[in-house]
Design a protein around this motif. Structure first.
Motif, PDB file in Angstrom:
ATOM      1  N   ILE A  87       0.879  -1.170   0.000  1.00  0.00           N
ATOM      2  CA  ILE A  87       0.000   0.000   0.000  1.00  0.00           C
ATOM      3  C   ILE A  87       0.916   1.219   0.000  1.00  0.00           C
ATOM      4  O   ILE A  87       1.751   1.364   0.897  1.00  0.00           O
ATOM      5  N   GLU A  88       0.794   2.041  -1.024  1.00  0.00           N
ATOM      6  CA  GLU A  88       1.665   3.212  -1.170  1.00  0.00           C
ATOM      7  C   GLU A  88       0.932   4.476  -0.727  1.00  0.00           C
ATOM      8  O   GLU A  88      -0.245   4.653  -1.035  1.00  0.00           O
ATOM      9  N   GLY A  89       1.649   5.361  -0.045  1.00  0.00           N
ATOM     10  CA  GLY A  89       1.052   6.627   0.383  1.00  0.00           C
ATOM     11  C   GLY A  89       1.902   7.803  -0.081  1.00  0.00           C
ATOM     12  O   GLY A  89       3.089   7.870   0.184  1.00  0.00           O
ATOM     13  N   ASP A  90       1.308   8.693  -0.826  1.00  0.00           N
ATOM     14  CA  ASP A  90       1.964   9.940  -1.252  1.00  0.00           C
ATOM     15  C   ASP A  90       0.885  11.008  -1.356  1.00  0.00           C
ATOM     16  O   ASP A  90      -0.288  10.679  -1.522  1.00  0.00           O
ATOM     17  N   GLN A  91       1.299  12.277  -1.350  1.00  0.00           N
ATOM     18  CA  GLN A  91       0.295  13.318  -1.536  1.00  0.00           C
ATOM     19  C   GLN A  91      -0.347  13.176  -2.920  1.00  0.00           C
ATOM     20  O   GLN A  91      -1.567  13.208  -3.053  1.00  0.00           O
ATOM     21  N   GLN A  92       0.528  13.034  -3.937  1.00  0.00           N
ATOM     22  CA  GLN A  92       0.021  12.943  -5.312  1.00  0.00           C
ATOM     23  C   GLN A  92       0.803  11.903  -6.104  1.00  0.00           C
ATOM     24  O   GLN A  92       1.883  11.484  -5.680  1.00  0.00           O
ATOM     25  N   THR A  93       0.311  11.534  -7.237  1.00  0.00           N
ATOM     26  CA  THR A  93       0.842  10.616  -8.260  1.00  0.00           C
ATOM     27  C   THR A  93       0.742   9.163  -7.854  1.00  0.00           C
ATOM     28  O   THR A  93       0.597   8.819  -6.674  1.00  0.00           O
ATOM     29  N   SER A  94       0.851   8.291  -8.863  1.00  0.00           N
ATOM     30  CA  SER A  94       0.912   6.847  -8.613  1.00  0.00           C
ATOM     31  C   SER A  94       2.299   6.323  -8.920  1.00  0.00           C
ATOM     32  O   SER A  94       2.484   5.128  -9.149  1.00  0.00           O
ATOM     33  N   ASN A  95       3.272   7.205  -8.940  1.00  0.00           N
ATOM     34  CA  ASN A  95       4.629   6.822  -9.353  1.00  0.00           C
ATOM     35  C   ASN A  95       5.167   5.647  -8.533  1.00  0.00           C
ATOM     36  O   ASN A  95       5.734   4.704  -9.089  1.00  0.00           O
ATOM     37  N   ASP A  96       4.974   5.709  -7.216  1.00  0.00           N
ATOM     38  CA  ASP A  96       5.553   4.655  -6.389  1.00  0.00           C
ATOM     39  C   ASP A  96       4.812   3.331  -6.560  1.00  0.00           C
ATOM     40  O   ASP A  96       5.443   2.272  -6.612  1.00  0.00           O
ATOM     41  N   ALA A  97       3.490   3.371  -6.653  1.00  0.00           N
ATOM     42  CA  ALA A  97       2.742   2.133  -6.888  1.00  0.00           C
ATOM     43  C   ALA A  97       3.166   1.521  -8.227  1.00  0.00           C
ATOM     44  O   ALA A  97       3.302   0.295  -8.348  1.00  0.00           O
ATOM     45  N   ASN A  98       3.425   2.341  -9.215  1.00  0.00           N
ATOM     46  CA  ASN A  98       3.883   1.843 -10.530  1.00  0.00           C
ATOM     47  C   ASN A  98       5.245   1.168 -10.412  1.00  0.00           C
ATOM     48  O   ASN A  98       5.496   0.132 -11.035  1.00  0.00           O
ATOM     49  N   ARG A  99       6.120   1.743  -9.603  1.00  0.00           N
ATOM     50  CA  ARG A  99       7.454   1.143  -9.400  1.00  0.00           C
ATOM     51  C   ARG A  99       7.326  -0.233  -8.754  1.00  0.00           C
ATOM     52  O   ARG A  99       8.047  -1.166  -9.108  1.00  0.00           O
ATOM     53  N   ILE A 100       6.416  -0.357  -7.811  1.00  0.00           N
ATOM     54  CA  ILE A 100       6.224  -1.643  -7.125  1.00  0.00           C
ATOM     55  C   ILE A 100       5.659  -2.671  -8.087  1.00  0.00           C
ATOM     56  O   ILE A 100       6.073  -3.837  -8.104  1.00  0.00           O
ATOM     57  N   ARG A 101       4.690  -2.249  -8.888  1.00  0.00           N
ATOM     58  CA  ARG A 101       4.105  -3.190  -9.873  1.00  0.00           C
ATOM     59  C   ARG A 101       5.174  -3.641 -10.859  1.00  0.00           C
ATOM     60  O   ARG A 101       5.223  -4.812 -11.237  1.00  0.00           O
ATOM     61  N   ALA A 102       6.043  -2.721 -11.273  1.00  0.00           N
ATOM     62  CA  ALA A 102       7.131  -3.075 -12.204  1.00  0.00           C
ATOM     63  C   ALA A 102       8.072  -4.083 -11.571  1.00  0.00           C
ATOM     64  O   ALA A 102       8.695  -4.892 -12.269  1.00  0.00           O
ATOM     65  N   ALA A 103       8.171  -4.068 -10.246  1.00  0.00           N
ATOM     66  CA  ALA A 103       9.028  -5.028  -9.541  1.00  0.00           C
ATOM     67  C   ALA A 103       8.344  -6.387  -9.399  1.00  0.00           C
ATOM     68  O   ALA A 103       8.991  -7.372  -9.047  1.00  0.00           O
ATOM     69  N   GLY A 104       7.019  -6.434  -9.662  1.00  0.00           N
ATOM     70  CA  GLY A 104       6.335  -7.729  -9.702  1.00  0.00           C
ATOM     71  C   GLY A 104       5.310  -7.979  -8.618  1.00  0.00           C
ATOM     72  O   GLY A 104       4.814  -9.098  -8.485  1.00  0.00           O
ATOM     73  N   ALA A 105       4.967  -6.957  -7.827  1.00  0.00           N
ATOM     74  CA  ALA A 105       3.989  -7.205  -6.758  1.00  0.00           C
ATOM     75  C   ALA A 105       2.755  -6.332  -6.954  1.00  0.00           C
ATOM     76  O   ALA A 105       2.805  -5.291  -7.608  1.00  0.00           O
ATOM     77  N   GLN A 106       1.681  -6.771  -6.326  1.00  0.00           N
ATOM     78  CA  GLN A 106       0.437  -6.004  -6.325  1.00  0.00           C
ATOM     79  C   GLN A 106       0.674  -4.728  -5.516  1.00  0.00           C
ATOM     80  O   GLN A 106       1.313  -4.772  -4.459  1.00  0.00           O
ATOM     81  N   ALA A 107       0.137  -3.593  -6.018  1.00  0.00           N
ATOM     82  CA  ALA A 107       0.280  -2.351  -5.262  1.00  0.00           C
ATOM     83  C   ALA A 107      -0.958  -1.511  -5.428  1.00  0.00           C
ATOM     84  O   ALA A 107      -1.616  -1.551  -6.474  1.00  0.00           O
ATOM     85  N   ILE A 108      -1.294  -0.768  -4.382  1.00  0.00           N
ATOM     86  CA  ILE A 108      -2.395   0.188  -4.479  1.00  0.00           C
ATOM     87  C   ILE A 108      -1.911   1.524  -3.934  1.00  0.00           C
ATOM     88  O   ILE A 108      -1.209   1.578  -2.930  1.00  0.00           O
ATOM     89  N   GLN A 109      -2.270   2.593  -4.604  1.00  0.00           N
ATOM     90  CA  GLN A 109      -1.789   3.924  -4.232  1.00  0.00           C
ATOM     91  C   GLN A 109      -2.878   4.687  -3.496  1.00  0.00           C
ATOM     92  O   GLN A 109      -4.008   4.796  -3.980  1.00  0.00           O
ATOM     93  N   ILE A 110      -2.524   5.235  -2.324  1.00  0.00           N
ATOM     94  CA  ILE A 110      -3.399   6.182  -1.640  1.00  0.00           C
ATOM     95  C   ILE A 110      -2.796   7.565  -1.869  1.00  0.00           C
ATOM     96  O   ILE A 110      -1.612   7.782  -1.594  1.00  0.00           O
TER      97      ILE A 110
END
Lengths: 245, 113
Positions: A87-110
């Motif tokens: 579970i990713e938390g940032d003020q804005q963007t899905s950049n970090d959730a995208n990085r996690i998905r690229a690494a091969g795991a499920q991710a959701i961005q808050i």
């Protein structure tokens, strides 16, 4: 009707006496923590994680300490054997959730918008949207902030504070609430030690002044130096969770 | 931490209580704020006034009891004043102190009409 407090009815008769009634206030004891609501959600999440054998870690740090890189590289190492979700938390963007998905795991961005920390209610909603059926490790990457996340329990089994060697070795003294709230400290970017003025022994000493029992792991998320110790902590927690079942 | 969300939490707790207990006007609220909790009392008072407009706490006078930090030193076994997380036991200079008081934020009571 009493025009002072609004009580009474039009049937009240007053005959040569002044009717005095009670305008005193009533005291109601509350005796409740102001953050009780978040704690309620956190306790419910903790129970859910235990019932479903999921080890949940709340990863906190300043922005730029290397949380996302650490998680992405951890996932690349272990995800095939130990299924992870983030579970990713940032003020804005899905950049970090995208990085996690690229690494091969499920991710959701808050995205918190103006908010500066994740709370348990947000995490509850994120958990509902993830498929956690076979997941053993759930990482929550909190908003980059060494102050506010300290006060918000998210139902995790460990709060892991990340501190990189480019940040200054007295961080634990400057941000004591977070180092007090965490039980694991990861000193990251140790491959850069030859180039920075960071005294690792002082840093650990300062952290232990705030929190004598804090566990310390020294690693580099990019070069993977020290990764074995981090993986050992993850494996031990998964094993402990299995025993609780 | 931010005092605004703390005040919003207080308003939610009291509004829910008013639905259960059936009162409409809160005249007074008493809070206990630990000196080592993560909010500033001055900032809280400031936020309170602004945030409570048009809520059940609009006319409430706020009293804040500041609770000093106290801890139990695990080295000398004494209960001591705990002024900051980075400070050692004032008696034996050890850092291993268990928190006892002064870290919480609580709503103690309210006075309603």
């Amino acid at each position: 009707m009493c025009t002072t407090c609004g009580c009474g009815s039009d049937d009240i008769k007053i005959e040569n006496t002044i009717t005095a009634h009670n305008h005193d206030m009533k005291t109601i004891d509350i005796e409740q923590s102001i953050l009780a609501k978040n704690q309620g959600y956190a306790d419910s999440l903790r129970k859910y994680f235990i019932e479903n054998n999921i080890v949940c870690l709340n990863i906190v740090s300043s922005p730029g300490s290397g949380k996302t890189t650490l998680l992405a590289n951890t996932i690349r190492e272990i995800n095939s054997k130990i299924p992870c979700a983030v579970i990713e938390g940032d003020q804005q963007t899905s950049n970090d959730a995208n990085r996690i998905r690229a690494a091969g795991a499920q991710a959701i961005q808050i995205n918190t918008g103006k908010g500066c920390h994740l709370d348990a209610h947000m995490v509850q909603h994120a958990v509902e949207k993830l498929n956690l059926d076979n997941i053993k490790l759930l990482f929550i990457e909190n908003v980059g902030n060494l102050v506010c996340p300290a006060a918000f329990d998210l139902g995790e089994v460990h709060k892991v504070v990340l501190l990189s060697v480019t940040e200054g070795d007295d961080k634990p003294l400057k941000y004591p609430d977070m180092f007090d709230a965490a039980d694991i400290m990861i000193i990251n970017k140790i491959d850069l030690l030859p180039y920075v003025d960071f005294n690792i022994d002082n840093c650990i000493q300062y952290a232990r002044r705030i929190n004598p029992n804090i566990k310390v792991i020294k690693l580099s998320a990019t070069s993977k130096q020290g990764f074995e110790q981090w993986q050992e902590v993850l494996s031990k927690n998964i094993y402990r969770m299995k025993l609780q079942a | 931490m931010h005092e605004l969300s703390v005040v919003e939490n207080i308003i939610n707790i009291i509004t829910n209580k008013s639905k259960k207990d059936g009162f409409n006007i809160v005249k007074h609220i008493c809070l206990e704020i630990g000196e080592l909790s993560c909010i500033s009392i001055e900032a809280l008072e400031f936020c309170f006034e602004i945030t409570c407009k048009n809520t059940i706490l609009e006319d409430a006078k706020i009293d804040i009891i500041s609770v000093p930090g106290r801890g139990l030193c695990n080295s000398c076994g004494q209960k001591v004043a705990y002024k900051a997380l980075y400070e050692p036991c004032p008696l034996c200079n050890n850092y291993d102190i268990t928190k006892l008081e002064g870290f919480d934020m609580r709503i103690k009571n309210i006075k309603v009409q």
